[in-house]
Design a protein around this motif. Structure first.
Motif, PDB file in Angstrom:
ATOM      1  N   ALA A 207      48.282  44.137  47.360  1.00  0.00           N
ATOM      2  CA  ALA A 207      49.200  44.740  46.393  1.00  0.00           C
ATOM      3  C   ALA A 207      49.299  43.882  45.130  1.00  0.00           C
ATOM      4  N   PHE A 208      49.262  42.564  45.305  1.00  0.00           N
ATOM      5  CA  PHE A 208      49.305  41.643  44.160  1.00  0.00           C
ATOM      6  C   PHE A 208      48.088  41.862  43.264  1.00  0.00           C
ATOM      7  N   LEU A 209      46.914  41.938  43.864  1.00  0.00           N
ATOM      8  CA  LEU A 209      45.681  42.136  43.094  1.00  0.00           C
ATOM      9  C   LEU A 209      45.680  43.495  42.399  1.00  0.00           C
ATOM     10  N   GLU A 210      46.254  44.474  43.046  1.00  0.00           N
ATOM     11  CA  GLU A 210      46.344  45.796  42.430  1.00  0.00           C
ATOM     12  C   GLU A 210      47.265  45.759  41.210  1.00  0.00           C
ATOM     13  N   GLU A 211      48.393  45.051  41.341  1.00  0.00           N
ATOM     14  CA  GLU A 211      49.331  44.911  40.219  1.00  0.00           C
ATOM     15  C   GLU A 211      48.675  44.188  39.045  1.00  0.00           C
TER      16      GLU A 211
ATOM     17  N   THR B 173      51.011  42.956  32.840  1.00  0.00           N
ATOM     18  CA  THR B 173      51.344  41.840  33.730  1.00  0.00           C
ATOM     19  C   THR B 173      50.816  40.522  33.186  1.00  0.00           C
ATOM     20  N   PHE B 174      51.473  39.438  33.590  1.00  0.00           N
ATOM     21  CA  PHE B 174      51.091  38.075  33.230  1.00  0.00           C
ATOM     22  C   PHE B 174      51.104  37.274  34.525  1.00  0.00           C
ATOM     23  N   VAL B 175      49.958  36.713  34.910  1.00  0.00           N
ATOM     24  CA  VAL B 175      49.813  36.037  36.203  1.00  0.00           C
ATOM     25  C   VAL B 175      50.033  34.535  36.040  1.00  0.00           C
TER      26      VAL B 175
ATOM     27  N   THR C 104      61.165  41.647  35.693  1.00  0.00           N
ATOM     28  CA  THR C 104      60.254  41.969  36.792  1.00  0.00           C
ATOM     29  C   THR C 104      59.461  40.737  37.200  1.00  0.00           C
ATOM     30  N   VAL C 105      59.744  40.242  38.386  1.00  0.00           N
ATOM     31  CA  VAL C 105      59.071  39.054  38.926  1.00  0.00           C
ATOM     32  C   VAL C 105      58.609  39.380  40.344  1.00  0.00           C
ATOM     33  N   LYS C 106      57.323  39.166  40.604  1.00  0.00           N
ATOM     34  CA  LYS C 106      56.764  39.440  41.924  1.00  0.00           C
ATOM     35  C   LYS C 106      55.873  38.274  42.343  1.00  0.00           C
ATOM     36  N   GLN C 107      55.993  37.860  43.611  1.00  0.00           N
ATOM     37  CA  GLN C 107      55.177  36.750  44.109  1.00  0.00           C
ATOM     38  C   GLN C 107      54.207  37.226  45.174  1.00  0.00           C
ATOM     39  N   MET C 108      53.117  36.447  45.345  1.00  0.00           N
ATOM     40  CA  MET C 108      52.103  36.760  46.348  1.00  0.00           C
ATOM     41  C   MET C 108      52.444  36.110  47.685  1.00  0.00           C
ATOM     42  N   SER C 109      52.561  36.890  48.714  1.00  0.00           N
ATOM     43  CA  SER C 109      52.810  36.365  50.052  1.00  0.00           C
ATOM     44  C   SER C 109      51.603  35.554  50.523  1.00  0.00           C
TER      45      SER C 109
ATOM     46  N   GLY D 175      50.186  33.072  49.169  1.00  0.00           N
ATOM     47  CA  GLY D 175      49.585  32.340  48.076  1.00  0.00           C
ATOM     48  C   GLY D 175      48.066  32.353  48.053  1.00  0.00           C
ATOM     49  N   TYR D 176      47.505  31.338  47.382  1.00  0.00           N
ATOM     50  CA  TYR D 176      46.054  31.272  47.193  1.00  0.00           C
ATOM     51  C   TYR D 176      45.312  31.129  48.522  1.00  0.00           C
ATOM     52  N   ASN D 177      45.980  30.510  49.513  1.00  0.00           N
ATOM     53  CA  ASN D 177      45.358  30.416  50.830  1.00  0.00           C
ATOM     54  C   ASN D 177      45.089  31.801  51.396  1.00  0.00           C
ATOM     55  N   ALA D 178      46.087  32.673  51.290  1.00  0.00           N
ATOM     56  CA  ALA D 178      45.925  34.034  51.804  1.00  0.00           C
ATOM     57  C   ALA D 178      44.855  34.793  50.997  1.00  0.00           C
ATOM     58  N   TYR D 179      44.826  34.546  49.693  1.00  0.00           N
ATOM     59  CA  TYR D 179      43.825  35.196  48.857  1.00  0.00           C
ATOM     60  C   TYR D 179      42.407  34.790  49.279  1.00  0.00           C
ATOM     61  N   THR D 180      42.157  33.488  49.433  1.00  0.00           N
ATOM     62  CA  THR D 180      40.830  33.028  49.819  1.00  0.00           C
ATOM     63  C   THR D 180      40.445  33.501  51.210  1.00  0.00           C
ATOM     64  N   ALA D 181      41.442  33.643  52.102  1.00  0.00           N
ATOM     65  CA  ALA D 181      41.170  34.120  53.459  1.00  0.00           C
ATOM     66  C   ALA D 181      40.653  35.557  53.432  1.00  0.00           C
ATOM     67  N   THR D 182      41.155  36.348  52.488  1.00  0.00           N
ATOM     68  CA  THR D 182      40.676  37.733  52.399  1.00  0.00           C
ATOM     69  C   THR D 182      39.274  37.823  51.801  1.00  0.00           C
ATOM     70  N   ARG D 183      38.804  36.729  51.207  1.00  0.00           N
ATOM     71  CA  ARG D 183      37.493  36.738  50.569  1.00  0.00           C
ATOM     72  C   ARG D 183      36.414  36.074  51.434  1.00  0.00           C
ATOM     73  N   SER D 184      36.808  35.533  52.577  1.00  0.00           N
ATOM     74  CA  SER D 184      35.846  34.826  53.429  1.00  0.00           C
ATOM     75  C   SER D 184      35.241  35.764  54.477  1.00  0.00           C
TER      76      SER D 184
END
Length: 462
Positions: free
Chosen positions: A374-378, A384-386, A446-451, A453-462
């Motif tokens: 959902a974060f990547l979709e946003e 948006t500003f990341v 409007t403030v939204k955080q990634m559950s 974090g970057y660890n979870a992001y890299t895990a989805t890419r491995s």
């Protein structure tokens, strides 16, 4: 000889109680501001604390040395090394002996010899301990303060980065190189008792083992493997963590003398109206110490959330200003521990505590927590500003292409676009939660955080 170490896990700081059981005298080395537990330990062993000493003017916590001198009449042994900028200036009216290279002092039948070991700071000293009471004629160990840690050495850049004294990082690194060459001459069997362990910002790769030996550090500490001064300076200054903003204030307080605590009580608020009234006053910050999972959807308007855990003191030091008065949202059972944690880094200006139940009657804010997908979709939205709020080292290891690096510790004053939706992430989701509360307190809608974090992001890419 009696020996006991005490570790403040919030600051990864070590203090030591050394007693002569024949004479009943004891000394505290690098005392924390709250030291009643150390005095009690001495009393339980039939000892009385008659002296205290600091290895240097600390930058990461308030020393308890002055409080011990004023409140309990102990004698202080303090470094007289370094230039005029690094001299203790609170010594009038107390019993103090100033120490230079080669000075000695004794606590009963225990001797301490002073080594001037500059590098971390110009006035830093180490203490070689010899227990004459056991018949020893040579040292058994050395208290190194922030000179030598387990697996690391003290960083020399704090004076420049935190206190703004230009040029001191390079000169401190060269002092450290020379101090290490001298340290190498010590016998391998000597025990090393360091001032900090893993988790401290006073080095970049501290070990979590509480003690070491000279021989072990000679063989395995990275800083002892480099024999070229220029290469050593380059490596020591490379990749040091950000210097916490509060370090400059700690240096100043410990040099001029911290305020003597008098056991003042902190009021506990009893109504939401009291809480709102205090929060509306000038220079008041409401500090919410609940877990982020609870506070994220239930933030009092204008408050920031720093969960009360082992990282609390560090992030409070970064994000709370010393000219702010604090109203702290905390469970009643945690009030005393929370007060001690804040006062350990010089935040004495606590106006009141408020139980979380009072939040039922105040204005609220919240931020959203999104899955990685959902974060990547946003992120595809042009509005948006990341924000990546991790430290420099983490950012350099890898980051989202469209992210902007905005370190958490500086987020209360970082310039950000006011017309964008803010998407925030860190390495694991812990710091982004703090960051999100800071951004909401600043008024971003409007403030939204990634559950995860970057660890979870890299895990989805491995």
């Amino acid at each position: 000889m009696y020996f006991k170490s005490f570790t403040d896990s919030n600051l990864a700081q070590n203090a030591y109680l050394i007693g002569c059981q024949r004479t009943g005298e004891a000394v505290v080395i690098d005392a924390p501001r709250e030291f009643d537990h150390i005095l009690q330990a001495a009393k339980d062993e039939g000892l009385r604390v008659t002296a205290a000493t600091d290895t240097h003017i600390h930058a990461d916590y308030v020393s308890g040395a002055r409080q011990l001198a004023v409140q309990h009449g102990v004698k202080l042994y303090l470094s007289d090394e370094g230039d005029e900028n690094w001299k203790y200036s609170y010594t009038d009216g107390i019993d103090v002996e100033l120490l230079k290279e080669g000075s000695t002092f004794s606590i009963g039948n225990i001797d301490f010899k002073v080594w001037h070991t500059p590098g971390h700071t110009p006035e830093s000293v180490s203490f070689l301990l010899t227990d004459r009471g056991s018949g020893a004629t040579s040292p058994m160990g050395i208290f190194t303060g922030d000179f030598v840690f387990v697996g690391d050495v003290g960083r020399p850049d704090l004076l420049e980065k935190a206190a703004g004294i230009s040029g001191t990082a390079d000169s401190g690194a060269r002092d450290m190189y020379r101090s290490i060459q001298r340290f190498k001459e010590l016998p391998d069997h000597l025990v090393v008792w360091p001032g900090h362990g893993a988790g401290s910002a006073c080095g970049k790769s501290l070990g979590s083992v509480p003690i070491s030996t000279v021989g072990y550090e000679k063989n395995f500490n990275w800083a002892f493997q480099i024999d070229d001064e220029e290469k050593f300076v380059e490596e020591l200054l490379k990749d040091q963590p950000e210097a916490p903003a509060y370090f400059a204030e700690m240096k100043r307080l410990n040099r001029v003398g911290p305020t003597i605590l008098q056991g003042e009580k902190v009021d506990t608020l009893t109504s939401a109206s009291e809480l709102e009234a205090l929060a509306s006053e000038e220079h008041v910050l409401v500090l919410d110490t609940r877990p982020a999972a609870v506070a994220g959807t239930d933030l009092m308007t204008g408050s920031i959330n720093i969960p009360f855990n082992k990282s609390f003191a560090n992030w409070a030091g970064w994000l709370v200003r010393y000219d702010e008065k604090l109203v702290v949202i905390v469970e009643n059972s945690n009030q005393d521990a929370l007060r001690k944690a804040l006062q350990s880094i010089g935040f004495d200006n606590i106006l009141a505590f408020a139980d979380p139940s009072l939040l039922e009657g105040v204005g609220k804010e919240k931020y959203d927590t999104l899955s990685v997908e959902a974060f990547l979709e946003e992120m595809k939205d042009e509005d948006t500003f990341v924000l990546d709020v991790r430290n420099d080292e983490e950012w350099n290891r890898g980051h989202l292409d469209s992210a902007h690096h905005k370190f958490l510790g500086k987020l209360r004053t970082t310039e950000l676009p006011e017309d964008k939706k803010l998407l925030v992430h860190c390495q694991s989701g812990v710091r982004s939660a703090i960051a999100s509360s800071v951004l909401k307190a600043r008024g971003f809608q409007t403030v939204k955080q990634m559950s995860g974090g970057y660890n979870a992001y890299t895990a989805t890419r491995s």
